[in-house]
Write an enzyme that holds these catalytic residues in place. Structure first.
Site, PDB file in Angstrom:
ATOM      1  N   LYS A 123      -9.256 -11.078  -5.729  1.00  0.00           N
ATOM      2  CA  LYS A 123     -10.309 -10.051  -5.778  1.00  0.00           C
ATOM      3  C   LYS A 123      -9.738  -8.718  -6.222  1.00  0.00           C
ATOM      4  O   LYS A 123     -10.351  -8.004  -6.995  1.00  0.00           O
ATOM      5  CB  LYS A 123     -10.905  -9.867  -4.378  1.00  0.00           C
ATOM      6  CG  LYS A 123     -11.881 -10.925  -3.989  1.00  0.00           C
ATOM      7  CD  LYS A 123     -12.602 -10.549  -2.713  1.00  0.00           C
ATOM      8  CE  LYS A 123     -11.702 -10.622  -1.487  1.00  0.00           C
ATOM      9  NZ  LYS A 123     -11.400 -11.956  -1.011  1.00  0.00           N
ATOM     10  N   LYS A 175       0.838  -1.200   0.000  1.00  0.00           N
ATOM     11  CA  LYS A 175       0.000   0.000   0.000  1.00  0.00           C
ATOM     12  C   LYS A 175       0.875   1.252   0.000  1.00  0.00           C
ATOM     13  O   LYS A 175       0.627   2.204  -0.741  1.00  0.00           O
ATOM     14  CB  LYS A 175      -0.930  -0.015   1.219  1.00  0.00           C
ATOM     15  CG  LYS A 175      -2.125   0.870   1.043  1.00  0.00           C
ATOM     16  CD  LYS A 175      -3.307   0.471   1.899  1.00  0.00           C
ATOM     17  CE  LYS A 175      -4.469   1.398   1.562  1.00  0.00           C
ATOM     18  NZ  LYS A 175      -5.680   1.066   2.243  1.00  0.00           N
ATOM     19  N   LYS A 179      -2.211 -14.320 -10.959  1.00  0.00           N
ATOM     20  CA  LYS A 179      -2.787 -14.905  -9.750  1.00  0.00           C
ATOM     21  C   LYS A 179      -4.238 -14.444  -9.572  1.00  0.00           C
ATOM     22  O   LYS A 179      -4.532 -13.261  -9.684  1.00  0.00           O
ATOM     23  CB  LYS A 179      -1.968 -14.463  -8.528  1.00  0.00           C
ATOM     24  CG  LYS A 179      -2.433 -15.129  -7.266  1.00  0.00           C
ATOM     25  CD  LYS A 179      -1.987 -14.422  -6.015  1.00  0.00           C
ATOM     26  CE  LYS A 179      -2.790 -14.995  -4.856  1.00  0.00           C
ATOM     27  NZ  LYS A 179      -2.915 -14.169  -3.713  1.00  0.00           N
TER      28      LYS A 179
HETATM   29  P1  ADP Z   1      -7.957 -12.345  -2.377  1.00  0.00           P
HETATM   30  O1  ADP Z   1      -6.540 -12.282  -2.884  1.00  0.00           O
HETATM   31  O2  ADP Z   1      -8.902 -12.684  -3.462  1.00  0.00           O
HETATM   32  O3  ADP Z   1      -8.359 -11.100  -1.619  1.00  0.00           O
HETATM   33  P2  ADP Z   1      -7.673 -13.522   0.221  1.00  0.00           P
HETATM   34  O4  ADP Z   1      -6.423 -12.706   0.413  1.00  0.00           O
HETATM   35  O5  ADP Z   1      -8.892 -13.133   0.990  1.00  0.00           O
HETATM   36  O6  ADP Z   1      -8.013 -13.536  -1.342  1.00  0.00           O
HETATM   37  O7  ADP Z   1      -7.307 -15.038   0.499  1.00  0.00           O
HETATM   38  C1  ADP Z   1      -7.979 -15.945   1.334  1.00  0.00           C
HETATM   39  C2  ADP Z   1      -7.244 -17.269   1.327  1.00  0.00           C
HETATM   40  O8  ADP Z   1      -7.234 -17.834  -0.004  1.00  0.00           O
HETATM   41  C3  ADP Z   1      -5.765 -17.145   1.732  1.00  0.00           C
HETATM   42  O9  ADP Z   1      -5.374 -18.277   2.485  1.00  0.00           O
HETATM   43  C4  ADP Z   1      -5.051 -17.100   0.415  1.00  0.00           C
HETATM   44  O10 ADP Z   1      -3.709 -17.525   0.490  1.00  0.00           O
HETATM   45  C5  ADP Z   1      -5.900 -18.015  -0.467  1.00  0.00           C
HETATM   46  N1  ADP Z   1      -5.841 -17.593  -1.876  1.00  0.00           N
HETATM   47  C6  ADP Z   1      -6.343 -16.447  -2.398  1.00  0.00           C
HETATM   48  N2  ADP Z   1      -6.109 -16.378  -3.733  1.00  0.00           N
HETATM   49  C7  ADP Z   1      -5.436 -17.506  -4.057  1.00  0.00           C
HETATM   50  C8  ADP Z   1      -4.904 -18.032  -5.281  1.00  0.00           C
HETATM   51  N3  ADP Z   1      -5.035 -17.388  -6.437  1.00  0.00           N
HETATM   52  N4  ADP Z   1      -4.272 -19.224  -5.243  1.00  0.00           N
HETATM   53  C9  ADP Z   1      -4.136 -19.898  -4.072  1.00  0.00           C
HETATM   54  N5  ADP Z   1      -4.606 -19.464  -2.891  1.00  0.00           N
HETATM   55  C10 ADP Z   1      -5.253 -18.288  -2.861  1.00  0.00           C
END
Ligand code: ADP
Ligand code: TRP
Length: 325
Positions: free
Chosen positions: A193, A110, A190
């Site tokens: 969101k 950030k 990757k």
């Molecule tokens: P986002 O990146 O969509 O905001 P989060 O940070 O809320 O997702 O991630 C929630 C869980 O899902 C974490 O344990 C994270 O490591 C896993 N996760 C999120 N995106 C991926 C991905 N593309 N591949 C593998 N694991 C993921």
């Protein structure tokens, strides 16, 4: 062995969340003592719409249960139902060195983008450490991006234990599945969101199909041979298909004569089948909100007893004794 993990209700869950994290939660609940929670205190650092936070928290519970999280095996609860997490955060904050937080990626990213971070985001890894340490967790299943935070939890546990010459905290370990550590999104990057490239788990069928059809591919013509290994459609297909199915589709890529649309259709069908029973369970569950409510309440009761016991140990260790000496 005690397993614990949390997931933030900051949006609808996507394939990355499932294969990176949720799938591990479910696999581990059969053999270990498991605690899983919806990290709504954490989500406050990003979701500033109360109604939306409520909605995402609710959906998170419904999704997790539909996907196979079994409340008879694992405690499922809402983080904010256990206010002890917040108190332990303070105790840990007093042993947290600033430089440890300055290098954590949520804050660093950030800052690098020139955005102002608030204290909640800066100290977020301390709350996460409290979440983990308060349950004496041994193993924390997560996606690879969370490993750094679990290292912080270990550091803080060790520092508290050393400063107070105690063994109050158990040192946790991250558990990452290499094969699904980085699920790709519709643009081949990757899935996240924040990149707007997600495929949500419970999208209506039509939208799901449309989303899959929008996955970025190269401009090779139908008759051209294609490389499955560099194609996000195939990479995603591997999550759902067994070895034989993967070989069959890979051979069709290499032979030429198959357009990407056809591969996408196969991915769509495989995903619909894979999540078919979860979709059915979800349809039933949304009509019965009191069931979800009861599950969260029972989970919180179990979790809170454990959290209170650990917090009492920590309070005693640092001199916050309940009774006068
Ligand atoms: P986002 O990146 O969509 O905001 P989060 O940070 O809320 O997702 O991630 C929630 C869980 O899902 C974490 O344990 C994270 O490591 C896993 N996760 C999120 N995106 C991926 C991905 N593309 N591949 C593998 N694991 C993921
Ligand atoms: N920070 C994690 C994420 O964004 C969610 C989380 C909060 C968590 N507390 C936790 C994960 C404790 C594991 C253990 O995905």
């Amino acid at each position: 062995m005690r397993v614990l993990s949390g997931i933030q209700p900051t949006g609808r869950f996507h394939w990355g969340n499932y294969f990176g994290a949720i799938q591990q939660y479910i696999a581990l609940q059969d053999h270990e003592q498991a605690f899983y929670f919806i990290a709504d205190y954490h989500a406050l650092t990003t979701v500033r719409e109360p109604k939306l936070l409520q909605e995402y928290t609710w959906e998170a519970a419904v999704d997790l249960i539909s996907l196979g999280l079994d409340p008879a095996k694992a405690a499922l609860f809402r983080q904010s139902d256990i206010p002890e997490h917040a108190e332990l955060t303070w105790l840990l904050m007093t042993v947290t060195q600033m430089h440890l937080l300055e290098k954590c990626h949520a804050y660093k990213d950030k800052k690098a983008r020139g955005l102002a971070a608030d204290a909640g985001l800066f100290t977020y890894p301390v709350l996460m450490a409290a979440d983990i340490l308060i349950y004496d967790s041994d193993v924390v299943p997560v996606g690879v991006d969370q490993v750094q935070h679990i290292e912080v939890a270990r550091d803080l546990a060790q520092r508290f234990n050393t400063i107070y010459n105690t063994e109050v905290f158990v040192l946790p370990n991250a558990r990452v599945l290499d094969s699904t550590a980085k699920v790709v999104g519709t643009d081949g990057e990757k899935m996240s969101k924040s990149y707007g490239n997600t495929i949500e788990l419970f999208m209506p069928e039509k939208q799901l199909r449309k989303k899959i059809m929008s996955i970025k591919t190269d401009s090779k013509a139908v008759e051209d041979p294609k490389d499955p290994e560099t194609c996000p459609v195939f990479t995603l297909y591997k999550l759902f298909a067994n070895a034989e199915q993967q070989d069959t589709l890979a051979a069709r890529y290499r032979a030429g004569g198959m357009g990407y649309g056809e591969a996408k259709q196969q991915l769509f069908e495989a995903a619909m089948e894979y999540f078919g029973s979860a979709r059915t369970r979800r349809e039933q569950l949304v009509t019965n909100p009191s069931e979800v409510h009861d599950i969260l309440k029972a989970g919180a009761q179990r979790a809170r007893a454990k959290a209170q016991a650990t917090l009492t140990r920590a309070r005693e260790a640092c001199g916050l004794l309940a009774k006068p000496v």
